[in-house]
Write an enzyme that holds these catalytic residues in place. Structure first.
Site, PDB file in Angstrom:
ATOM      1  CD  GLN A 117      -2.644  -1.239   2.582  1.00  0.00           C
ATOM      2  OE1 GLN A 117      -2.088  -1.621   3.605  1.00  0.00           O
ATOM      3  NE2 GLN A 117      -3.905  -0.849   2.561  1.00  0.00           N
ATOM      4  CB  VAL A 119       3.427   5.891  -2.770  1.00  0.00           C
ATOM      5  CG1 VAL A 119       1.963   5.532  -2.921  1.00  0.00           C
ATOM      6  CG2 VAL A 119       3.609   6.935  -1.657  1.00  0.00           C
ATOM      7  CG  ASP A 120       7.940   3.478   0.818  1.00  0.00           C
ATOM      8  OD1 ASP A 120       8.123   2.419   0.177  1.00  0.00           O
ATOM      9  OD2 ASP A 120       7.515   3.482   1.996  1.00  0.00           O
ATOM     10  CG  HIS A 135      -2.698   2.829  -2.287  1.00  0.00           C
ATOM     11  ND1 HIS A 135      -2.444   2.391  -1.010  1.00  0.00           N
ATOM     12  CD2 HIS A 135      -3.995   2.541  -2.535  1.00  0.00           C
ATOM     13  CE1 HIS A 135      -3.553   1.867  -0.497  1.00  0.00           C
ATOM     14  NE2 HIS A 135      -4.499   1.946  -1.394  1.00  0.00           N
ATOM     15  CB  CYS A 146      -1.105  13.302 -23.336  1.00  0.00           C
ATOM     16  SG  CYS A 146       0.454  13.439 -22.411  1.00  0.00           S
ATOM     17  CB  CYS A 194       2.360  17.338 -19.553  1.00  0.00           C
ATOM     18  SG  CYS A 194       2.820  15.976 -20.652  1.00  0.00           S
ATOM     19  CB  CYS A 197       0.171  17.277 -24.209  1.00  0.00           C
ATOM     20  SG  CYS A 197      -0.512  16.964 -22.557  1.00  0.00           S
ATOM     21  CG  LEU A 278       6.361  -4.664  10.891  1.00  0.00           C
ATOM     22  CD1 LEU A 278       5.748  -3.593  10.025  1.00  0.00           C
ATOM     23  CD2 LEU A 278       6.118  -6.032  10.293  1.00  0.00           C
TER      24      LEU A 278
END
Length: 301
Positions: A117, A119-120, A135, A146, A194, A197, A278
């Protein structure tokens, strides 16, 4: 940048208590075919805070929603100013013992897959293959006009050139790479379009209020169907995007193991929840199984 839950979950008072016994986790891993589902908690030891744990960022930070991001220039200026600053710190994070242990389990053929989950990019930096980023990932950006994908490092270079004097000091960093800045600190930060475009650029991640692509969800469901067991690492499972896979595994009669220091929304579906840090827990499991864990890993790009 995960979706904000729309329903609260019941009190943790009626949930089974956590344990410090790692034997059940070692047992399912020893049998192989384990699908890992990881959350923000596995990255806290790398210096990236989580959303909902003790001191979690949701207590002081409201993540940008997809609706706000697409609604106007000012919201995007605020987002990109904060994200540009946060990225400088975020990209320097290194995989920790938990990431390295998961990679080692994969190398030894104990895992059937890995869904994160986060995004690193830290699982990939630790050497895990075939990681499904539920994610998305902060290491790339997408054009909303685009659809072109481009590396985040290229956008960082362009933003730095357009904002040469931008050097505020952030109050903190969040799990989505967003730094805490005031509107005064954001100032007149210049957003770049972008390069292909001229359209609006967005990180290739699922914002709060945005749905996970259906094809990605189905791919994850298939991974659950193929797995012998599900091992959840560092996720509160507060949002449905991850909890649905726990429910699916439990309904199919597959063992669900959770390693998370705090109670989770999935505890009632789990055979056990191990309430230990952990890094230390997974390293101990690896040692018990005779699995060597590498000590040196690369930083995410």
């Amino acid at each position: 940048m995960r979706m904000r839950p729309t329903l609260s979950w019941s009190s943790t008072e009626d949930l089974p208590p956590g344990t410090t016994d790692l034997a059940p986790v070692a047992g399912v891993l020893e049998g192989g075919g384990v699908l890992v589902l990881s959350g923000a908690g596995i990255s806290t030891e790398s210096g990236i805070p989580d959303y909902r744990g003790v001191g979690g960022s949701l207590s002081r930070h409201t993540p940008m929603t997809y609706q706000d991001f697409t609604a106007g220039d000012q919201a995007r200026r605020r987002y990109w100013a904060r994200s540009h600053l946060g990225w400088r710190t975020f990209r320097r994070a290194r995989p920790n013992a938990g990431h390295r242990a998961v990679a080692a389990f994969g190398r030894h053929g104990l895992l059937s897959g890995l869904i994160t989950q986060n995004v690193d990019g830290l699982h990939q930096a630790a050497g895990s293959d075939g990681v499904v980023e539920l994610h998305g990932g902060l290491d790339r950006v997408v054009c909303l006009s685009c659809g072109a994908l481009s590396p985040r490092r290229e956008l960082a270079r362009r933003l730095a050139e357009a904002n040469a004097g931008f050097r505020p000091v952030a109050a903190g960093i969040n799990p989505d790479g967003d730094a805490d800045l005031t509107d005064e600190q954001v100032g007149d930060f210049q957003v770049v379009p972008c390069a292909a475009c001229g359209g609006i650029l967005k990180p290739d991640v699922v914002f709060f209020g945005e749905a996970v692509p259906p094809a990605r969800v189905e791919h994850c469901r298939e991974l659950v169907r193929q797995a012998a067991a599900l091992l959840v690492l560092g996720s509160s499972l507060t949002v449905m995007s991850g909890l649905r896979f726990v429910r699916q595994a439990a309904e199919a009669g597959k063992p669900v193991m959770i390693v998370n220091r705090d109670p989770t929304r999935g505890d009632r579906h789990a055979a056990a929840r191990v309430a230990l840090p952990l890094g230390a827990a997974l390293t101990a499991v690896a040692e018990g199984l005779g699995v060597a864990v590498d000590g040196e890993t690369a930083a995410p790009d």
